[in-house]
Design an enzyme around this catalytic site. Structure first.
Site, mmCIF file in Angstrom:
data_model
loop_
_atom_site.group_PDB
_atom_site.id
_atom_site.type_symbol
_atom_site.label_atom_id
_atom_site.label_comp_id
_atom_site.label_asym_id
_atom_site.label_seq_id
_atom_site.Cartn_x
_atom_site.Cartn_y
_atom_site.Cartn_z
ATOM 1 N N LYS A 70 0.860 -1.188 0.000
ATOM 2 C CA LYS A 70 0.000 0.000 0.000
ATOM 3 C C LYS A 70 0.891 1.231 0.000
ATOM 4 C CE LYS A 70 -3.811 2.204 2.480
ATOM 5 N NZ LYS A 70 -4.681 2.139 3.681
ATOM 6 N N LYS A 84 -2.141 -1.644 -3.661
ATOM 7 C CA LYS A 84 -3.005 -0.474 -3.639
ATOM 8 C C LYS A 84 -2.138 0.776 -3.685
ATOM 9 C CE LYS A 84 -6.628 1.738 -0.828
ATOM 10 N NZ LYS A 84 -7.424 1.678 0.419
ATOM 11 N N SER A 129 -9.924 5.573 -5.244
ATOM 12 C CA SER A 129 -10.819 6.716 -5.442
ATOM 13 C C SER A 129 -10.321 7.697 -6.491
ATOM 14 C CB SER A 129 -11.030 7.438 -4.115
ATOM 15 O OG SER A 129 -9.789 7.924 -3.596
ATOM 16 N N TYR A 143 -14.989 0.813 -7.246
ATOM 17 C CA TYR A 143 -16.274 1.462 -7.005
ATOM 18 C C TYR A 143 -17.220 1.259 -8.188
ATOM 19 C CZ TYR A 143 -13.425 3.455 -3.345
ATOM 20 O OH TYR A 143 -12.591 3.585 -2.257
#
Length: 331
Positions: free
Chosen positions: A203, A255, A281, A320
């Site tokens: 990450k 990520k 996002s 998403y």
């Protein structure tokens, strides 16, 4: 017509297998299916109706009731899972809401599990950043640094509470050293040895997290560069993933996804467990903004984006767009 030069010129014609949609489908090297997609969702304590997230058009902070509907739809669409993020009405320095059985994330786990049963894997973020008043992923020392080992003790309790709520998969995302081992031990010792771990192994301290911080009402002070990975380092991401597998991770994650497709590929080649990648996002919002301005074909860009992450080696993609992509694929 001028023939291609060379003895094999007229024979080697790769375009033959691109001529029709059916031929292209026949030889497609990479698949994109609803079962490979996981839907991240946000549930906020105290809401009476879903609250739109301005920087993520089409994404909302859910109420408990609307979350159940979203989970039921995800199950009906055949998605691979749903990942829950909780937003409490109050925060403190220790992130105590994360270990409260009646805290928003833990009751949301129970809500969703009651709604979908075993039809959809229920996953939950295991981190303190949404629950701490300072916005960091762990508890702080007196000097303001994140205390790795003190944080691990809280993560262990979070894992036990989430397991009691019915979670299928926990997602430790704090990038604390040793977090997977501590969580695995805590789960096993509490009789929750069937709860799996999806480790956020690589990450990165990314600029693309911006919209997410609005989504979770982040109160971050400073940055997370002392524990999230340096974007300059690829080999370190592979090492982190291998360490997590050694400690008992059932799946590992990279990520963000798009800016780190090389890391996705390298991790896929290095480990023998499923690899996930999180289409985060900022990656979502860039496509949505470009499409809103008429600069790109939105639906085509969504599917191409997700396919690129799969082609890089991700077995599972958190996105998403998961529900919408599943509907597009059904066409």
């Amino acid at each position: 017509m001028i023939e291609p030069t060379g003895p094999l010129g007229p024979v080697i014609r790769p375009r033959r297998m691109r001529r029709t949609p059916a031929l292209r489908r026949l030889v497609a090297e990479t698949t994109l299916e609803p079962r490979q997609l996981v839907l991240p969702v946000f549930v906020r304590e105290g809401l009476s109706e879903p609250h739109p997230i301005s920087s993520m058009p089409g994404v909302v902070q859910h109420t408990r009731a609307s979350l159940r509907k979203a989970a039921a739809e995800a199950a009906d669409l055949g998605l691979g899972g749903i990942m829950l993020f909780g937003i409490p009405s109050s925060k403190d320095a220790d992130g105590s809401g994360a270990i409260d059985p009646d805290g928003i994330l833990n009751v949301a786990i129970a809500d969703v599990k009651a709604e979908v049963g075993d039809a959809l894997p229920v996953m939950a973020d295991l981190c303190l950043d949404e629950f701490t008043s300072h916005g960091h992923c762990g508890v702080l020392t007196d000097s303001g640094a994140v205390d790795n080992d003190a944080t691990l003790a809280v993560y262990a309790e979070m894992a036990r509470v989430q397991a009691a709520a019915g979670v299928d998969i926990v997602g430790p995302s704090g990038m604390m050293d040793g977090q997977v081992a501590v969580i695995r031990d805590a789960l096993d010792a509490s009789g929750a040895d069937d709860v799996a771990i999806l480790a956020y192994s690589a990450k990165y301290a990314s600029a693309f997290f911006g919209p997410f911080r609005e989504a979770v009402d982040s109160s971050l002070e400073g940055d997370r560069r002392s524990y999230q990975q340096d974007p300059a380092n690829g080999l370190e991401g592979v090492r982190e993933a291998m360490l997590d597998v050694e400690q008992g991770a059932d799946m590992v994650m990279v990520k963000p996804a798009l800016a780190y497709l090389d890391v996705v590929r390298a991790v896929r080649e290095a480990v023998d467990v499923p690899v996930a990648a999180y289409n985060i996002s900022g990656e979502y919002s860039m496509v949505e903004a470009a499409a809103a301005n008429g600069w790109i074909d939105r639906e085509a860009a969504i599917l191409e984006t997700l396919l690129s992450i799969r082609r890089a080696g991700a077995d599972v993609v958190l996105t998403y767009w998961a529900a919408e992509a599943a509907r597009l694929l059904r066409r």
